[in-house]
Design an enzyme around this catalytic site. Structure first.
Site, PDB file in Angstrom:
ATOM      1  N   ASP A 178       0.848  -1.209   0.000  1.00  0.00           N
ATOM      2  CA  ASP A 178       0.000   0.000   0.000  1.00  0.00           C
ATOM      3  C   ASP A 178       0.879   1.253   0.000  1.00  0.00           C
ATOM      4  O   ASP A 178       0.389   2.368  -0.129  1.00  0.00           O
ATOM      5  CB  ASP A 178      -1.010  -0.014   1.156  1.00  0.00           C
ATOM      6  N   SER A 179       2.204   1.051   0.084  1.00  0.00           N
ATOM      7  CA  SER A 179       3.133   2.175  -0.099  1.00  0.00           C
ATOM      8  C   SER A 179       3.008   2.747  -1.508  1.00  0.00           C
ATOM      9  O   SER A 179       3.529   3.830  -1.777  1.00  0.00           O
ATOM     10  CB  SER A 179       4.578   1.731   0.161  1.00  0.00           C
ATOM     11  N   ASP A 181      -1.163  -6.187  -0.600  1.00  0.00           N
ATOM     12  CA  ASP A 181      -1.350  -5.535   0.699  1.00  0.00           C
ATOM     13  C   ASP A 181      -2.815  -5.146   0.871  1.00  0.00           C
ATOM     14  O   ASP A 181      -3.405  -4.531  -0.027  1.00  0.00           O
ATOM     15  CB  ASP A 181      -0.490  -4.251   0.720  1.00  0.00           C
ATOM     16  N   LYS A 207      -1.305  -9.402   2.738  1.00  0.00           N
ATOM     17  CA  LYS A 207      -0.618  -8.966   3.959  1.00  0.00           C
ATOM     18  C   LYS A 207      -1.521  -7.970   4.673  1.00  0.00           C
ATOM     19  O   LYS A 207      -2.200  -7.167   4.009  1.00  0.00           O
ATOM     20  CB  LYS A 207       0.723  -8.303   3.621  1.00  0.00           C
ATOM     21  N   GLU A 239      -1.779  -5.462   8.511  1.00  0.00           N
ATOM     22  CA  GLU A 239      -1.024  -4.903   9.634  1.00  0.00           C
ATOM     23  C   GLU A 239      -1.727  -5.167  10.962  1.00  0.00           C
ATOM     24  O   GLU A 239      -2.954  -5.125  11.038  1.00  0.00           O
ATOM     25  CB  GLU A 239      -0.852  -3.392   9.441  1.00  0.00           C
ATOM     26  N   GLU A 273       8.629  -4.356  10.946  1.00  0.00           N
ATOM     27  CA  GLU A 273       9.066  -3.044  10.443  1.00  0.00           C
ATOM     28  C   GLU A 273       9.419  -2.128  11.610  1.00  0.00           C
ATOM     29  O   GLU A 273       8.665  -2.026  12.591  1.00  0.00           O
ATOM     30  CB  GLU A 273       7.951  -2.398   9.603  1.00  0.00           C
TER      31      GLU A 273
END
Ligand code: KIV
Length: 285
Positions: A48-49, A87, A116, A118, A185
């Site tokens: 999502d970056s 993501d 993925k 978070e 991270e």
């Protein structure tokens, strides 16, 4: 031709078992996926970056499932041998398990082989539901960019003993829920080493020191295409922004001076054909 990497193969890639570190890099479109795959990386993360690296947003909070599916599709059409991880964007797994499974399925239908998300133990239930739908899940703990406001900025996590233990508990809860790997991270190296030691699945670090079972970097950071901020953990392997700027500058200069295009870069009518614009001259090829 390399064999495609599978989720079960990734799951067992612990360095403590003698395996070499996993290599993951982000890619957001077909050209970057081809670069990653040509370089032989193991995993491609359609992160999502993409929001701040490619789409011009300030943070990752603005991208939607539709945005992510668009980029996952572009990466998957490059048909990489690397495992493609999509993501899950902010709010795509926070509003109930049914919604999360549907959103994960959207990314799988776009071409992701795993997703993925978070967060630690509070995401265990949603991880379980997605895994139950046969969609492999990668966890992501420590500095989780989708929690930027809750964290009060992009801050290294797990710096004191209690926070470090909480990270170990989060990682274990994710493993119990069924994740096949965990991204760590922005955590101190010793904490990442401890999590890596206790987890039966690989850890993939970014700003988490060398003890992890693998490493991930954002493609545009390592290529030097993104140079606005360079976090301490980024190693630049090229300076493509400077090279690209110089190349476009040379093109602009050639156009302005009439040096581009040349005869060889122009199309011509064949051999003895008359000039189609009727000048009466035979046109040369
Ligand atoms: O979106 C992303 O690029 C990521 C990596 C930093 C792990 O989540």
């Amino acid at each position: 031709m390399r064999k495609p990497l599978t989720v079960p193969a990734v799951r067992s890639r612990k360095r403590s078992l003698g395996h070499e570190p996993l290599v993951m890099v982000t890619a957001y479109d077909a050209p970057t996926a081809r670069i990653a795959d040509g370089a032989g990386v193991d995993l491609i993360l359609v992160g999502d970056s993409v929001a701040n690296v490619v789409l011009g947003y300030e943070d990752t909070l603005s991208v939607t499932v539709a945005d992510m599916a668009h980029h996952v599709g572009a990466v998957s059409r490059a048909r990489p041998q690397a495992l493609i991880i999509g993501d899950m964007p902010w709010l795509s797994y926070h509003r109930g398990t049914a919604d999360a499974v549907a959103n994960a399925a959207t990314l799988v239908r776009a071409g992701a082989q795993a997703v993925k998300l978070e967060g630690g133990r509070k995401r265990a239930e949603v991880v379980e539901a997605i895994v139950d739908a046969e969609i492999p899940v990668m966890g992501h703990i420590g500095l989780t960019p989708q929690s930027v406001h809750a964290m009060g900025g992009y801050r290294v996590q797990g710096r004191d003993a209690a926070a470090a233990e909480a990270l170990v508990d989060d990682a274990m809860a994710l493993v119990e829920a069924g994740v096949f790997a965990v991204v760590l991270e922005g955590v101190p190296d010793v904490v990442a080493a401890r999590v890596t030691e206790v987890l039966p699945v690989p850890t993939i670090g970014i700003g988490a020191g060398p003890a992890c079972d693998g490493q991930v970097l954002v493609m545009h950071d390592l290529l030097g295409l993104e140079d606005r901020v360079t976090p301490k953990f980024v190693r630049r392997y090229a300076d493509l922004k400077a090279e690209a700027t110089a190349a476009v500058g040379a093109y602009a200069a050639d156009v302005r001076s009439g040096r581009f295009p040349s005869e060889a870069e122009s199309y011509h009518v064949p051999g003895e054909t008359l000039d189609p614009y009727g000048s009466g001259r035979a046109a040369s090829a």
